[in-house]
Design a protein around this motif. Structure first.
Motif, PDB file in Angstrom:
ATOM      1  N   VAL A 214     -67.127 -64.704 120.330  1.00 49.72           N
ATOM      2  CA  VAL A 214     -66.935 -64.325 122.070  1.00 49.72           C
ATOM      3  C   VAL A 214     -68.545 -64.511 122.549  1.00 49.72           C
ATOM      4  CG1 VAL A 214     -66.809 -62.933 123.887  1.00 49.72           C
ATOM      5  CG2 VAL A 214     -65.005 -62.616 121.932  1.00 49.72           C
ATOM      6  N   LEU A 215     -68.475 -65.695 122.874  1.00 44.61           N
ATOM      7  CA  LEU A 215     -69.726 -65.931 123.150  1.00 44.61           C
ATOM      8  C   LEU A 215     -70.245 -66.766 124.417  1.00 44.61           C
ATOM      9  CD1 LEU A 215     -70.038 -69.245 120.878  1.00 44.61           C
ATOM     10  CD2 LEU A 215     -71.232 -67.091 120.404  1.00 44.61           C
ATOM     11  N   ASP A 216     -70.673 -66.051 125.394  1.00 42.23           N
ATOM     12  CA  ASP A 216     -71.304 -65.790 126.829  1.00 42.23           C
ATOM     13  C   ASP A 216     -69.890 -65.834 127.294  1.00 42.23           C
ATOM     14  OD1 ASP A 216     -73.882 -66.703 126.843  1.00 42.23           O
ATOM     15  OD2 ASP A 216     -72.940 -68.894 126.689  1.00 42.23           O
ATOM     16  N   GLY A 217     -68.821 -64.825 127.189  1.00 34.15           N
ATOM     17  CA  GLY A 217     -67.666 -63.899 127.637  1.00 34.15           C
ATOM     18  C   GLY A 217     -66.292 -65.305 127.545  1.00 34.15           C
ATOM     19  N   ARG A 218     -66.610 -65.703 126.555  1.00 39.06           N
ATOM     20  CA  ARG A 218     -65.562 -66.963 126.779  1.00 39.06           C
ATOM     21  C   ARG A 218     -65.258 -66.768 124.591  1.00 39.06           C
ATOM     22  NH1 ARG A 218     -65.322 -69.674 130.850  1.00 39.06           N
ATOM     23  NH2 ARG A 218     -67.193 -70.447 131.779  1.00 39.06           N
ATOM     24  N   THR A 219     -62.972 -66.659 124.928  1.00 48.49           N
ATOM     25  CA  THR A 219     -63.158 -65.964 123.521  1.00 48.49           C
ATOM     26  C   THR A 219     -62.723 -67.483 122.476  1.00 48.49           C
ATOM     27  OG1 THR A 219     -62.565 -64.698 124.587  1.00 48.49           O
ATOM     28  CG2 THR A 219     -61.475 -64.982 122.120  1.00 48.49           C
ATOM     29  N   HIS A 220     -63.079 -67.591 121.679  1.00 46.45           N
ATOM     30  CA  HIS A 220     -62.886 -68.581 119.965  1.00 46.45           C
ATOM     31  C   HIS A 220     -62.690 -68.217 118.861  1.00 46.45           C
ATOM     32  CE1 HIS A 220     -65.996 -70.793 123.589  1.00 46.45           C
ATOM     33  NE2 HIS A 220     -66.607 -69.775 122.759  1.00 46.45           N
ATOM     34  N   LEU A 221     -61.835 -68.643 118.656  1.00 43.73           N
ATOM     35  CA  LEU A 221     -60.392 -68.398 117.135  1.00 43.73           C
ATOM     36  C   LEU A 221     -60.742 -69.345 116.377  1.00 43.73           C
ATOM     37  CD1 LEU A 221     -57.341 -67.797 119.166  1.00 43.73           C
ATOM     38  CD2 LEU A 221     -59.031 -65.883 118.886  1.00 43.73           C
ATOM     39  N   ARG A 222     -61.186 -68.561 115.149  1.00 40.03           N
ATOM     40  CA  ARG A 222     -61.581 -69.564 114.129  1.00 40.03           C
ATOM     41  C   ARG A 222     -60.842 -69.048 113.075  1.00 40.03           C
ATOM     42  NH1 ARG A 222     -67.982 -68.776 113.631  1.00 40.03           N
ATOM     43  NH2 ARG A 222     -66.871 -66.815 111.992  1.00 40.03           N
ATOM     44  N   TRP A 223     -60.043 -69.456 112.024  1.00 40.49           N
ATOM     45  CA  TRP A 223     -59.647 -69.296 110.385  1.00 40.49           C
ATOM     46  C   TRP A 223     -60.589 -70.096 109.708  1.00 40.49           C
ATOM     47  CZ3 TRP A 223     -56.511 -69.330 115.480  1.00 40.49           C
ATOM     48  CH2 TRP A 223     -55.732 -68.335 115.413  1.00 40.49           C
ATOM     49  N   ARG A 224     -60.825 -69.627 108.850  1.00 42.26           N
ATOM     50  CA  ARG A 224     -61.366 -70.093 107.455  1.00 42.26           C
ATOM     51  C   ARG A 224     -60.665 -69.756 106.640  1.00 42.26           C
ATOM     52  NH1 ARG A 224     -67.220 -68.311 107.959  1.00 42.26           N
ATOM     53  NH2 ARG A 224     -68.570 -69.993 109.932  1.00 42.26           N
ATOM     54  N   PHE A 225     -60.462 -70.481 105.570  1.00 42.88           N
ATOM     55  CA  PHE A 225     -59.432 -70.849 104.290  1.00 42.88           C
ATOM     56  C   PHE A 225     -59.729 -70.680 103.232  1.00 42.88           C
ATOM     57  CE2 PHE A 225     -56.451 -71.332 108.241  1.00 42.88           C
ATOM     58  CZ  PHE A 225     -55.936 -70.493 107.925  1.00 42.88           C
ATOM     59  N   GLY A 226     -59.926 -70.730 101.997  1.00 42.72           N
ATOM     60  CA  GLY A 226     -60.945 -70.669 100.418  1.00 42.72           C
ATOM     61  C   GLY A 226     -61.855 -69.417 100.650  1.00 42.72           C
TER      62      GLY A 226
ATOM     63  N   VAL B  13     -60.411 -79.068 111.250  1.00 44.23           N
ATOM     64  CA  VAL B  13     -59.360 -78.960 112.931  1.00 44.23           C
ATOM     65  C   VAL B  13     -59.659 -78.336 113.934  1.00 44.23           C
ATOM     66  CG1 VAL B  13     -56.948 -78.922 113.080  1.00 44.23           C
ATOM     67  CG2 VAL B  13     -57.642 -79.016 110.793  1.00 44.23           C
ATOM     68  N   LEU B  14     -59.304 -79.474 115.059  1.00 44.61           N
ATOM     69  CA  LEU B  14     -60.397 -78.665 116.352  1.00 44.61           C
ATOM     70  C   LEU B  14     -59.642 -78.979 117.408  1.00 44.61           C
ATOM     71  CD1 LEU B  14     -63.510 -80.006 116.974  1.00 44.61           C
ATOM     72  CD2 LEU B  14     -62.941 -78.261 116.718  1.00 44.61           C
TER      73      LEU B  14
ATOM     74  N   GLY C 292     -60.593 -74.667 102.161  1.00 41.66           N
ATOM     75  CA  GLY C 292     -61.582 -76.355 102.014  1.00 41.66           C
ATOM     76  C   GLY C 292     -61.108 -76.600 103.905  1.00 41.66           C
ATOM     77  N   VAL C 293     -60.068 -75.637 104.588  1.00 40.51           N
ATOM     78  CA  VAL C 293     -59.612 -76.167 105.902  1.00 40.51           C
ATOM     79  C   VAL C 293     -60.009 -75.109 106.931  1.00 40.51           C
ATOM     80  CG1 VAL C 293     -57.876 -75.926 107.696  1.00 40.51           C
ATOM     81  CG2 VAL C 293     -57.324 -77.160 105.559  1.00 40.51           C
ATOM     82  N   THR C 294     -60.687 -75.379 108.183  1.00 39.85           N
ATOM     83  CA  THR C 294     -61.175 -74.798 109.011  1.00 39.85           C
ATOM     84  C   THR C 294     -60.393 -74.727 110.229  1.00 39.85           C
ATOM     85  OG1 THR C 294     -63.592 -74.071 108.235  1.00 39.85           O
ATOM     86  CG2 THR C 294     -63.019 -73.503 110.374  1.00 39.85           C
ATOM     87  N   LEU C 295     -60.048 -73.956 111.260  1.00 42.40           N
ATOM     88  CA  LEU C 295     -59.666 -74.535 112.130  1.00 42.40           C
ATOM     89  C   LEU C 295     -60.821 -73.570 113.254  1.00 42.40           C
ATOM     90  CD1 LEU C 295     -57.144 -75.412 114.278  1.00 42.40           C
ATOM     91  CD2 LEU C 295     -55.836 -73.267 113.269  1.00 42.40           C
ATOM     92  N   LEU C 296     -60.601 -74.789 113.827  1.00 46.98           N
ATOM     93  CA  LEU C 296     -61.609 -73.647 115.586  1.00 46.98           C
ATOM     94  C   LEU C 296     -60.749 -73.777 116.834  1.00 46.98           C
ATOM     95  CD1 LEU C 296     -63.523 -72.137 116.164  1.00 46.98           C
ATOM     96  CD2 LEU C 296     -65.164 -74.470 116.636  1.00 46.98           C
TER      97      LEU C 296
ATOM     98  N   GLU D 144     -70.782 -77.241 115.833  1.00 46.23           N
ATOM     99  CA  GLU D 144     -71.048 -78.342 115.120  1.00 46.23           C
ATOM    100  C   GLU D 144     -71.936 -77.324 113.716  1.00 46.23           C
ATOM    101  OE1 GLU D 144     -73.441 -80.736 118.570  1.00 46.23           O
ATOM    102  OE2 GLU D 144     -74.299 -79.430 117.770  1.00 46.23           O
ATOM    103  N   ALA D 145     -72.398 -75.845 113.898  1.00 48.56           N
ATOM    104  CA  ALA D 145     -72.247 -74.938 112.620  1.00 48.56           C
ATOM    105  C   ALA D 145     -70.528 -75.272 111.576  1.00 48.56           C
ATOM    106  CB  ALA D 145     -72.324 -73.782 112.998  1.00 48.56           C
ATOM    107  N   GLU D 146     -69.291 -75.153 112.422  1.00 49.15           N
ATOM    108  CA  GLU D 146     -68.347 -75.511 111.361  1.00 49.15           C
ATOM    109  C   GLU D 146     -67.877 -76.695 111.203  1.00 49.15           C
ATOM    110  OE1 GLU D 146     -67.148 -73.245 110.137  1.00 49.15           O
ATOM    111  OE2 GLU D 146     -68.321 -71.050 111.840  1.00 49.15           O
ATOM    112  N   ALA D 147     -69.033 -77.635 111.624  1.00 49.82           N
ATOM    113  CA  ALA D 147     -68.618 -79.135 111.477  1.00 49.82           C
ATOM    114  C   ALA D 147     -69.280 -79.737 110.379  1.00 49.82           C
ATOM    115  CB  ALA D 147     -68.659 -80.580 112.085  1.00 49.82           C
ATOM    116  N   GLU D 148     -70.588 -78.749 109.860  1.00 52.55           N
ATOM    117  CA  GLU D 148     -71.840 -78.865 109.242  1.00 52.55           C
ATOM    118  C   GLU D 148     -71.391 -79.055 107.667  1.00 52.55           C
ATOM    119  OE1 GLU D 148     -75.311 -80.555 108.376  1.00 52.55           O
ATOM    120  OE2 GLU D 148     -74.726 -79.623 110.119  1.00 52.55           O
ATOM    121  N   GLY D 149     -71.459 -79.368 106.840  1.00 49.24           N
ATOM    122  CA  GLY D 149     -70.881 -80.354 104.926  1.00 49.24           C
ATOM    123  C   GLY D 149     -69.747 -80.911 105.310  1.00 49.24           C
ATOM    124  N   CYS D 150     -68.779 -81.207 106.486  1.00 54.59           N
ATOM    125  CA  CYS D 150     -66.951 -81.090 106.291  1.00 54.59           C
ATOM    126  C   CYS D 150     -67.022 -82.549 106.009  1.00 54.59           C
ATOM    127  CB  CYS D 150     -66.273 -80.928 107.256  1.00 54.59           C
ATOM    128  SG  CYS D 150     -66.346 -79.158 107.820  1.00 54.59           S
ATOM    129  N   VAL D 151     -66.007 -83.629 105.421  1.00 55.85           N
ATOM    130  CA  VAL D 151     -65.862 -85.079 104.867  1.00 55.85           C
ATOM    131  C   VAL D 151     -65.300 -85.223 105.945  1.00 55.85           C
ATOM    132  CG1 VAL D 151     -66.020 -84.555 102.646  1.00 55.85           C
ATOM    133  CG2 VAL D 151     -63.612 -84.410 104.340  1.00 55.85           C
TER     134      VAL D 151
END
Length: 367
Positions: free
Chosen positions: A49-61, A69-70, A121-125, A142-149
């Motif tokens: 939750v950033l500035d009152g807005r709700t984002h969801l993140r799944w990280r695998f592995g 995946v966006l 190796g998959v992240t869903l945001l 941008e933080a989640e994308a860092e280092g992704c292929v």
């Protein structure tokens, strides 16, 4: 999973209205998205939750992320839109606010990741503010994308199901004029007319565009004044900018900040600036070629590509140098419009393509 189950999942998301500006509605939508996602993925998301807005993140592995995946679950539709645009599937066409942009794509992402043999190796945001320029989620993306292929964006397709291989960069400005009030009938000459200065600045801003290179600079919303018999002391207008290159985005920014008042005594404030960098064609070329081969292997129709003016969160990942392919979601049309719709028959094949592309990226050396 059957197609009817897929449609039920999409209905669950669409019938929870989620206009970006309504924080409570976005939070309620996040609950629904989390519930549907957990059913598919067997895991609860991280709620950010950033500035009152709700984002969801799944990280695998346990290792570093390779594929991001966006998607987003907010929409442009105000509360109450379901009353005039109810969820419906008739003759293979789905309708409902946000079904095309982009709640079908969110469900497709869940299904595609669930079908992977190894999700490591998959992240869903799935963010909650994309439709207003991602003010709180940009740093997270941008933080989640860092280092992704690669980054795969399940936004809706372009016309005819084309993937979006190029997106214009976006800048947004407000030009604010400070004048001086006076009685419009008794002594207008004592005032500094903000409306007149606005008109002159609109013409100047309009001249910054360059159609030859695809740069649009469009004055949009405008307001000025307080009463019909008063020389306006304050006014402003908004400016929407779309560019194909970082150089053009910089040129326009310099030109906007170089505006000067025309009327003696008037003052200008130039607010805003670049919001999304361009998603250039070279950012998506290798990924598109890879997807085209996989589509052929799957027996799907030949993929097509399109350059579009609208921005997405894929602009951010492309701006970081991450290979990015957009428009992998629903096939249909009418984003943000009364005729928003999804072609139901296209959902299974499109989802299969996303599965194959993720698996290929996870197995290979990169793009």
């Amino acid at each position: 999973m059957s197609l009817s189950d897929t449609l039920a999942d999409i209905e669950e998301l669409v019938t929870c209205e989620s206009p970006s500006a309504d924080l409570a509605a976005v939070a309620a939508s996040a609950d629904v998205v989390a519930r549907v996602g957990a059913r598919h993925l067997g895991a609860e998301p991280d709620r950010v939750v950033l500035d009152g807005r709700t984002h969801l993140r799944w990280r695998f592995g346990d290792g570093p992320a390779r594929v991001l995946v966006l998607g987003h679950h907010d929409t442009v539709w105000p509360l109450g839109s379901l009353a005039t645009h109810p969820f419906d599937v008739t003759d293979g066409v789905m309708r409902g606010p946000g079904c095309f942009d982009m709640k079908t794509g969110v469900v497709m992402a869940f299904q595609a990741i669930a079908r992977l043999t190894d999700r490591s190796g998959v992240t869903l945001l799935v963010t909650g503010d994309e439709e207003i320029g991602s003010p709180s989620s940009r740093a997270l993306i941008e933080a989640e994308a860092e280092g992704c292929v690669a980054a795969l964006v399940l936004e809706a397709s372009a016309s005819g199901g084309a993937l979006k291989t190029e997106r214009k960069g976006v800048s947004n400005y407000r030009v604010r004029v400070h004048g001086l009030a006076a009685h419009a009938g008794l002594e207008p000459e004592r005032g500094i007319n903000a409306t007149v200065e606005l008109a002159l600045q609109v013409l100047a801003v309009n001249g910054i565009a360059d159609a030859a290179v695809g740069t649009t600079v469009t004055p949009t919303l405008m307001s000025a004044g307080t009463a019909v018999n008063t020389v306006p002391a304050l006014g402003e207008f908004a400016v929407d900018v779309r560019v194909r290159s970082a150089a053009e985005q910089e040129r326009v920014d310099v030109a906007m900040r170089s505006l000067v008042p025309v009327l003696s005594g008037a003052r200008l404030d130039i607010l805003g600036g670049p919001n999304r960098p361009p998603l250039a064609a070279e950012s998506s070329a290798a990924l598109f070629a890879r997807a085209a081969k996989l589509a052929a292997d799957l027996g799907l129709a030949a993929l097509t590509s399109a350059a579009v003016g609208g921005g997405s969160d894929g602009n951010f990942t492309a701006g970081m140098g991450i290979p990015t392919l957009d428009g992998l979601g629903a096939v249909g049309g009418g984003a943000h419009a009364d005729n928003e719709h999804v072609l139901v028959a296209e959902i299974p094949g499109r989802t299969a393509l996303v599965v194959a592309l993720m698996a290929d990226l996870l197995d290979g050396p990169g793009v």
